[in-house]
Scaffold this motif. Structure first.
Motif, mmCIF file in Angstrom:
data_model
loop_
_atom_site.group_PDB
_atom_site.id
_atom_site.type_symbol
_atom_site.label_atom_id
_atom_site.label_comp_id
_atom_site.label_asym_id
_atom_site.label_seq_id
_atom_site.Cartn_x
_atom_site.Cartn_y
_atom_site.Cartn_z
ATOM 1 N N MET A 9 52.089 35.985 34.896
ATOM 2 C CA MET A 9 51.506 37.322 34.872
ATOM 3 C C MET A 9 52.504 38.442 34.362
ATOM 4 O O MET A 9 53.794 38.521 34.573
ATOM 5 C CB MET A 9 51.193 38.035 36.228
ATOM 6 C CG MET A 9 50.652 39.443 36.221
ATOM 7 S SD MET A 9 49.689 39.758 37.644
ATOM 8 C CE MET A 9 49.074 41.372 37.103
ATOM 9 N N GLY A 33 53.187 43.071 41.505
ATOM 10 C CA GLY A 33 53.142 41.998 40.889
ATOM 11 C C GLY A 33 52.871 40.805 41.982
ATOM 12 O O GLY A 33 51.907 39.534 41.667
ATOM 13 N N SER A 88 43.108 40.110 31.140
ATOM 14 C CA SER A 88 44.000 41.242 30.996
ATOM 15 C C SER A 88 43.359 42.608 31.507
ATOM 16 O O SER A 88 42.048 42.455 31.982
ATOM 17 C CB SER A 88 43.950 41.235 29.451
ATOM 18 O OG SER A 88 42.885 41.695 28.838
ATOM 19 N N CYS A 139 49.363 39.907 42.889
ATOM 20 C CA CYS A 139 48.323 39.273 42.138
ATOM 21 C C CYS A 139 48.859 37.914 41.755
ATOM 22 O O CYS A 139 47.802 36.830 41.585
ATOM 23 C CB CYS A 139 48.600 40.172 40.699
ATOM 24 S SG CYS A 139 47.652 41.583 40.619
ATOM 25 N N ILE A 144 46.281 48.054 37.653
ATOM 26 C CA ILE A 144 46.075 46.619 37.080
ATOM 27 C C ILE A 144 44.654 46.442 36.239
ATOM 28 O O ILE A 144 44.744 45.763 35.563
ATOM 29 C CB ILE A 144 46.241 45.415 38.147
ATOM 30 C CG1 ILE A 144 45.152 45.409 39.184
ATOM 31 C CG2 ILE A 144 47.560 45.397 38.628
ATOM 32 C CD1 ILE A 144 44.942 44.288 39.965
ATOM 33 N N THR A 186 53.082 42.638 33.765
ATOM 34 C CA THR A 186 52.590 43.878 34.144
ATOM 35 C C THR A 186 53.202 44.920 33.477
ATOM 36 O O THR A 186 54.617 45.082 33.609
ATOM 37 C CB THR A 186 52.665 43.938 35.544
ATOM 38 O OG1 THR A 186 53.985 44.047 35.965
ATOM 39 C CG2 THR A 186 51.638 43.054 36.376
ATOM 40 N N THR A 187 52.687 46.041 32.850
ATOM 41 C CA THR A 187 53.228 47.180 32.430
ATOM 42 C C THR A 187 52.478 48.095 32.303
ATOM 43 O O THR A 187 51.391 48.114 33.134
ATOM 44 C CB THR A 187 53.393 46.930 30.709
ATOM 45 O OG1 THR A 187 51.871 47.162 29.966
ATOM 46 C CG2 THR A 187 54.031 45.599 30.203
ATOM 47 N N GLN A 188 52.598 49.319 32.212
ATOM 48 C CA GLN A 188 51.735 50.507 32.306
ATOM 49 C C GLN A 188 51.715 51.305 30.874
ATOM 50 O O GLN A 188 52.066 52.527 31.010
ATOM 51 C CB GLN A 188 52.147 51.320 33.510
ATOM 52 C CG GLN A 188 52.326 50.586 34.891
ATOM 53 C CD GLN A 188 50.656 50.482 35.404
ATOM 54 O OE1 GLN A 188 50.306 51.126 36.101
ATOM 55 N NE2 GLN A 188 50.226 49.318 35.058
ATOM 56 N N THR A 229 48.329 44.712 31.225
ATOM 57 C CA THR A 229 48.330 43.722 32.196
ATOM 58 C C THR A 229 47.966 42.478 31.788
ATOM 59 O O THR A 229 46.730 42.430 31.210
ATOM 60 C CB THR A 229 47.948 44.117 33.507
ATOM 61 O OG1 THR A 229 46.594 44.517 33.302
ATOM 62 C CG2 THR A 229 48.469 45.387 34.074
ATOM 63 N N HIS A 230 48.527 41.316 31.770
ATOM 64 C CA HIS A 230 48.166 39.965 31.518
ATOM 65 C C HIS A 230 48.535 38.861 32.296
ATOM 66 O O HIS A 230 49.414 39.196 33.014
ATOM 67 C CB HIS A 230 48.908 39.609 30.074
ATOM 68 C CG HIS A 230 48.419 40.442 28.856
ATOM 69 N ND1 HIS A 230 47.315 40.273 28.098
ATOM 70 C CD2 HIS A 230 48.916 41.610 28.454
ATOM 71 C CE1 HIS A 230 47.192 41.143 27.114
ATOM 72 N NE2 HIS A 230 48.158 41.984 27.459
ATOM 73 N N CYS A 231 47.686 38.023 32.653
ATOM 74 C CA CYS A 231 47.893 36.731 33.571
ATOM 75 C C CYS A 231 47.255 35.629 32.864
ATOM 76 O O CYS A 231 45.977 35.712 32.135
ATOM 77 C CB CYS A 231 47.559 37.123 34.972
ATOM 78 S SG CYS A 231 45.848 37.259 35.211
#
Length: 319
Positions: free
Chosen positions: A288, A186, A270, A189, A3, A290-292, A275-277
């Motif tokens: 939120m 996720g 971020s 978080c 993250i 979430t990617t990689q 990843t963003h929230c």
């Protein structure tokens, strides 16, 4: 799932807890507590020659406060964000602080005097070091005792290689040659976001929560230069064009509604791998994504975040 800098939010929370416990204050001069910061200099230029040139630095005795570390106004910056610091690192043969994983990799000169600018920085890492020095715990131990265990975040760690349960899950995933810095589903978080929006007293007091989501900069000028500048740095690519905003403790804060999305006063964070929230205090909604995916700021990830937000707010409004 790695993250990245989403952990900065947890570090800010941990600092509020440290303040409540009397370990330090927002105005503590961290240089007098964390020995590695005592002799940090100011980078002012380079001698003539071929890359990497010999750096020119001058002594800097200005205090670096915890407040400055948490608001990215300390004068520190990540290597990738400053050509001069890249050259300084190349000259000294010291790895980029973004990936070094060592204290030495973060002991680099300032690019402006503390309090005289804004740059997204490893200041938060030094705030974490302040917690370690004053509490006698590693940052992971402090997080686990004061945040993760209390919120039931059972799958979060800085060291997945030391967690047999996580290693077993990783073995079941497709093989990927990627360095993992932190693993967390996720749902872990979102427990952080839930605690923030409900001001869960199990972690800290209401005033500490309020400070986390309140603007902290004396002037927005330097922050907006980054957000609106070339490449729309930091989180600029996820903001409405020309939007007014500011910065709090680890969080960007908007000063106007985003069209079809989050409302005025919302905070967002971020992390490097896409990843963003965000937290919308007006509507009571947090979200939120979430990617990689690297590099950070991938246009597809940005588009996905915007579309996800618009769908969510459309659902909320019942349209």
């Amino acid at each position: 799932m790695w993250i990245g800098s989403i952990t900065k939010l947890q570090t800010c929370m941990a600092c509020m807890m440290g303040i409540e416990r009397g370990l330090f204050t927002l105005e503590t001069n961290v240089r007098t507590v964390v020995p590695e910061l005592k002799d940090v200099d100011l980078l002012v230029g380079f001698e003539n020659g071929e890359f990497p040139r010999k750096p020119i630095t001058q002594p800097c005795t200005s205090p670096i406060t915890l407040r400055q570390l948490l608001t990215h106004t300390s004068g520190m910056i990540y290597d990738y964000g400053h050509d001069g610091l890249k050259e300084w690192s190349a000259y000294h043969g010291i790895k980029d602080n973004t990936f070094s994983g060592t204290l030495k990799g973060y002991q680099k000169p300032l690019i402006f005097l503390p309090g005289n600018g804004w740059s997204y920085s490893p200041g938060m890492d030094w705030a974490g070091r302040l917690i370690e020095v004053t509490s006698g715990l590693t940052l992971e131990q402090f997080f686990k005792q004061n945040i993760w265990d209390k919120l039931g975040m059972t799958s979060t760690t800085f060291r997945p290689d030391l967690r047999p349960d996580i290693q077993a899950r990783r073995m079941q995933m497709a093989s990927r040659n990627r360095k993992t810095m932190e693993i967390t589903p996720g749902v872990d978080c979102t427990k952080i976001l839930q605690a923030l929006i409900s001001k869960n007293p199990v972690l800290m007091g209401e005033d500490s929560y309020d400070q986390l989501t309140t603007p902290q900069l004396p002037s927005d000028e330097h922050f907006l230069e980054v957000i609106r500048g070339v490449g729309q740095g930091h989180l600029g690519q996820t903001w409405d064009k020309g939007a007014e905003g500011t910065f709090g403790f680890g969080a960007s804060i908007i000063k106007q509604d985003f069209t079809g999305r989050r409302k005025k006063g919302s905070c967002n964070w971020s992390g490097m791998p896409g990843t963003h929230c965000w937290l919308d205090k007006e509507t009571g909604v947090g979200g939120m994504l979430t990617t990689q995916i690297l590099p950070p700021g991938d246009p597809m990830v940005t588009d996905l975040l915007l579309e996800m937000e618009k769908c969510l707010y459309k659902h909320i409004s019942g349209q």
